[in-house]
Design a protein around this motif. Sequence first.
Motif, PDB file in Angstrom:
ATOM      1  N   ALA A 242       0.858  -1.185   0.000  1.00  0.00           N
ATOM      2  CA  ALA A 242       0.000   0.000   0.000  1.00  0.00           C
ATOM      3  C   ALA A 242       0.895   1.237   0.000  1.00  0.00           C
ATOM      4  O   ALA A 242       1.701   1.422   0.914  1.00  0.00           O
ATOM      5  N   MET A 243       0.749   2.051  -1.032  1.00  0.00           N
ATOM      6  CA  MET A 243       1.561   3.259  -1.166  1.00  0.00           C
ATOM      7  C   MET A 243       0.696   4.481  -0.889  1.00  0.00           C
ATOM      8  O   MET A 243      -0.326   4.668  -1.558  1.00  0.00           O
ATOM      9  N   PRO A 244       1.063   5.311   0.075  1.00  0.00           N
ATOM     10  CA  PRO A 244       0.233   6.476   0.383  1.00  0.00           C
ATOM     11  C   PRO A 244       0.156   7.423  -0.801  1.00  0.00           C
ATOM     12  O   PRO A 244       1.128   7.593  -1.530  1.00  0.00           O
ATOM     13  N   PRO A 245      -0.997   8.044  -1.043  1.00  0.00           N
ATOM     14  CA  PRO A 245      -1.114   9.014  -2.137  1.00  0.00           C
ATOM     15  C   PRO A 245      -0.119  10.152  -1.954  1.00  0.00           C
ATOM     16  O   PRO A 245       0.322  10.454  -0.834  1.00  0.00           O
ATOM     17  N   GLN A 246       0.226  10.809  -3.060  1.00  0.00           N
ATOM     18  CA  GLN A 246       1.228  11.868  -3.014  1.00  0.00           C
ATOM     19  C   GLN A 246       0.869  12.966  -2.022  1.00  0.00           C
ATOM     20  O   GLN A 246       1.752  13.512  -1.355  1.00  0.00           O
ATOM     21  N   ASN A 247      -0.408  13.279  -1.894  1.00  0.00           N
ATOM     22  CA  ASN A 247      -0.775  14.365  -0.985  1.00  0.00           C
ATOM     23  C   ASN A 247      -0.786  13.930   0.473  1.00  0.00           C
ATOM     24  O   ASN A 247      -1.080  14.729   1.361  1.00  0.00           O
ATOM     25  N   GLN A 248      -0.459  12.655   0.722  1.00  0.00           N
ATOM     26  CA  GLN A 248      -0.416  12.149   2.093  1.00  0.00           C
ATOM     27  C   GLN A 248       0.955  11.599   2.475  1.00  0.00           C
ATOM     28  O   GLN A 248       1.152  11.158   3.603  1.00  0.00           O
ATOM     29  N   ASP A 249       1.924  11.637   1.553  1.00  0.00           N
ATOM     30  CA  ASP A 249       3.193  10.956   1.824  1.00  0.00           C
ATOM     31  C   ASP A 249       4.278  11.863   2.398  1.00  0.00           C
ATOM     32  O   ASP A 249       5.391  11.421   2.654  1.00  0.00           O
ATOM     33  N   MET A 250       3.945  13.155   2.600  1.00  0.00           N
ATOM     34  CA  MET A 250       4.916  14.093   3.181  1.00  0.00           C
ATOM     35  C   MET A 250       6.261  14.022   2.454  1.00  0.00           C
ATOM     36  O   MET A 250       7.312  13.831   3.060  1.00  0.00           O
ATOM     37  N   SER A 251       6.217  14.137   1.132  1.00  0.00           N
ATOM     38  CA  SER A 251       7.433  14.077   0.307  1.00  0.00           C
ATOM     39  C   SER A 251       8.154  12.736   0.471  1.00  0.00           C
ATOM     40  O   SER A 251       9.383  12.670   0.538  1.00  0.00           O
ATOM     41  N   ASN A 252       7.381  11.656   0.533  1.00  0.00           N
ATOM     42  CA  ASN A 252       7.887  10.287   0.662  1.00  0.00           C
ATOM     43  C   ASN A 252       8.533  10.003   2.015  1.00  0.00           C
ATOM     44  O   ASN A 252       9.243   9.011   2.171  1.00  0.00           O
ATOM     45  N   LEU A 253       8.291  10.839   3.000  1.00  0.00           N
ATOM     46  CA  LEU A 253       8.761  10.545   4.360  1.00  0.00           C
ATOM     47  C   LEU A 253       7.847   9.525   5.039  1.00  0.00           C
ATOM     48  O   LEU A 253       8.270   8.824   5.962  1.00  0.00           O
ATOM     49  N   ILE A 254       6.597   9.447   4.617  1.00  0.00           N
ATOM     50  CA  ILE A 254       5.689   8.419   5.118  1.00  0.00           C
ATOM     51  C   ILE A 254       5.848   7.200   4.221  1.00  0.00           C
ATOM     52  O   ILE A 254       5.641   7.282   3.012  1.00  0.00           O
ATOM     53  N   PRO A 255       6.232   6.060   4.764  1.00  0.00           N
ATOM     54  CA  PRO A 255       6.597   4.935   3.905  1.00  0.00           C
ATOM     55  C   PRO A 255       5.406   4.197   3.314  1.00  0.00           C
ATOM     56  O   PRO A 255       4.299   4.215   3.869  1.00  0.00           O
ATOM     57  N   SER A 256       5.656   3.543   2.204  1.00  0.00           N
ATOM     58  CA  SER A 256       4.734   2.517   1.740  1.00  0.00           C
ATOM     59  C   SER A 256       4.803   1.351   2.729  1.00  0.00           C
ATOM     60  O   SER A 256       5.821   1.131   3.381  1.00  0.00           O
TER      61      SER A 256
ATOM     62  N   HIS B  99      11.349  17.797   8.101  1.00  0.00           N
ATOM     63  CA  HIS B  99      10.139  18.341   7.488  1.00  0.00           C
ATOM     64  C   HIS B  99       9.680  19.557   8.281  1.00  0.00           C
ATOM     65  O   HIS B  99       9.829  19.595   9.515  1.00  0.00           O
ATOM     66  N   PRO B 100       9.118  20.572   7.624  1.00  0.00           N
ATOM     67  CA  PRO B 100       8.639  21.747   8.368  1.00  0.00           C
ATOM     68  C   PRO B 100       7.466  21.415   9.293  1.00  0.00           C
ATOM     69  O   PRO B 100       7.291  22.067  10.321  1.00  0.00           O
ATOM     70  N   GLU B 101       6.648  20.422   8.926  1.00  0.00           N
ATOM     71  CA  GLU B 101       5.519  20.011   9.760  1.00  0.00           C
ATOM     72  C   GLU B 101       5.855  18.682  10.437  1.00  0.00           C
ATOM     73  O   GLU B 101       5.206  17.666  10.216  1.00  0.00           O
ATOM     74  N   VAL B 102       6.893  18.712  11.269  1.00  0.00           N
ATOM     75  CA  VAL B 102       7.410  17.469  11.833  1.00  0.00           C
ATOM     76  C   VAL B 102       6.392  16.781  12.736  1.00  0.00           C
ATOM     77  O   VAL B 102       6.370  15.544  12.840  1.00  0.00           O
ATOM     78  N   ASP B 103       5.516  17.534  13.382  1.00  0.00           N
ATOM     79  CA  ASP B 103       4.508  16.916  14.239  1.00  0.00           C
ATOM     80  C   ASP B 103       3.517  16.095  13.417  1.00  0.00           C
ATOM     81  O   ASP B 103       3.069  15.027  13.851  1.00  0.00           O
ATOM     82  N   ALA B 104       3.181  16.576  12.215  1.00  0.00           N
ATOM     83  CA  ALA B 104       2.282  15.818  11.344  1.00  0.00           C
ATOM     84  C   ALA B 104       2.949  14.530  10.866  1.00  0.00           C
ATOM     85  O   ALA B 104       2.296  13.483  10.758  1.00  0.00           O
ATOM     86  N   VAL B 105       4.248  14.593  10.592  1.00  0.00           N
ATOM     87  CA  VAL B 105       4.993  13.384  10.210  1.00  0.00           C
ATOM     88  C   VAL B 105       4.990  12.389  11.360  1.00  0.00           C
ATOM     89  O   VAL B 105       4.754  11.187  11.171  1.00  0.00           O
ATOM     90  N   ARG B 106       5.212  12.894  12.570  1.00  0.00           N
ATOM     91  CA  ARG B 106       5.249  12.023  13.752  1.00  0.00           C
ATOM     92  C   ARG B 106       3.905  11.327  13.962  1.00  0.00           C
ATOM     93  O   ARG B 106       3.852  10.114  14.252  1.00  0.00           O
TER      94      ARG B 106
ATOM     95  N   ARG C 244      12.710  19.006  12.762  1.00  0.00           N
ATOM     96  CA  ARG C 244      12.035  20.092  12.060  1.00  0.00           C
ATOM     97  C   ARG C 244      13.047  20.805  11.167  1.00  0.00           C
ATOM     98  O   ARG C 244      14.178  21.105  11.581  1.00  0.00           O
ATOM     99  N   SER C 245      12.640  21.079   9.934  1.00  0.00           N
ATOM    100  CA  SER C 245      13.527  21.730   8.976  1.00  0.00           C
ATOM    101  C   SER C 245      12.659  22.476   7.967  1.00  0.00           C
ATOM    102  O   SER C 245      11.516  22.075   7.706  1.00  0.00           O
ATOM    103  N   PRO C 246      13.171  23.538   7.366  1.00  0.00           N
ATOM    104  CA  PRO C 246      12.379  24.263   6.360  1.00  0.00           C
ATOM    105  C   PRO C 246      12.057  23.413   5.132  1.00  0.00           C
ATOM    106  O   PRO C 246      11.107  23.705   4.414  1.00  0.00           O
ATOM    107  N   HIS C 247      12.856  22.392   4.874  1.00  0.00           N
ATOM    108  CA  HIS C 247      12.674  21.589   3.670  1.00  0.00           C
ATOM    109  C   HIS C 247      12.556  20.109   4.026  1.00  0.00           C
ATOM    110  O   HIS C 247      13.213  19.628   4.949  1.00  0.00           O
ATOM    111  N   ALA C 248      11.725  19.384   3.272  1.00  0.00           N
ATOM    112  CA  ALA C 248      11.563  17.944   3.487  1.00  0.00           C
ATOM    113  C   ALA C 248      12.794  17.209   2.968  1.00  0.00           C
ATOM    114  O   ALA C 248      13.296  17.500   1.870  1.00  0.00           O
ATOM    115  N   ARG C 249      13.273  16.258   3.775  1.00  0.00           N
ATOM    116  CA  ARG C 249      14.457  15.493   3.349  1.00  0.00           C
ATOM    117  C   ARG C 249      14.491  14.170   4.081  1.00  0.00           C
ATOM    118  O   ARG C 249      14.179  14.099   5.276  1.00  0.00           O
TER     119      ARG C 249
END
Length: 214
Positions: free
Chosen positions: A126-140, A168-175, A191-196
Amino acid sequence: MAEIDHIVVGARTLAEGAAYIEQHLGVKPGPGGTHEGVGTHNLLLGLGKSCYLEVIAPDPEQPEPPHPRPFDLDSPGVKLMLEAEPRLIAWVARTPVLDAVVTRLGVHHAGEIRTMKRGKLSWRMAMPPQNQDMSNLIPSLIQWDDGKGAAPRLADSGVRLVALEAEHPEVDAVRIALAGRGLEEAIRLRRSPHARLVARFTRADGGEAVLASA
């Protein structure tokens, strides 16, 4: 509930991906196979008994697939990035209860479950949709049909994944998204200005190496 199964390095071609891995990690990835109907093929590098590295690229021998290739390989932004050099683009987490997790999170967040196979290996993913993957930080999420997967079948390269990190700038959402998948301890968050996405390794020769998505 889940743990790191493998990390994914994207490349324009497998030859470019193999050269990139050898340059940074000191070893060549070995043969993988073809993902029929998906439009990709891969090389693999064993990182121990429970984790591995995948180099994935579009397969020129296959027709255009009916669905977009995994890990945003068909995205114009990813294509442009890989024109420069291969890059760490994603990670995949293993779970024994894929159906339950997708049902709880919902397809909108977790993605639709797809059945896949390569050679003797078969799995559901299951691969999360692009608008839910936080720049691929959320894994399949992957569930191997044999309960073991590819890692135990691979030769040990001597390379070890020491840490996987997400910025990620929204690190709490990633967590929160990772916690919903039972992965809050699997990856270090900042937390960072850019997703990486950042993967840190020890090489077989004792050196250290870092692969990153940006």
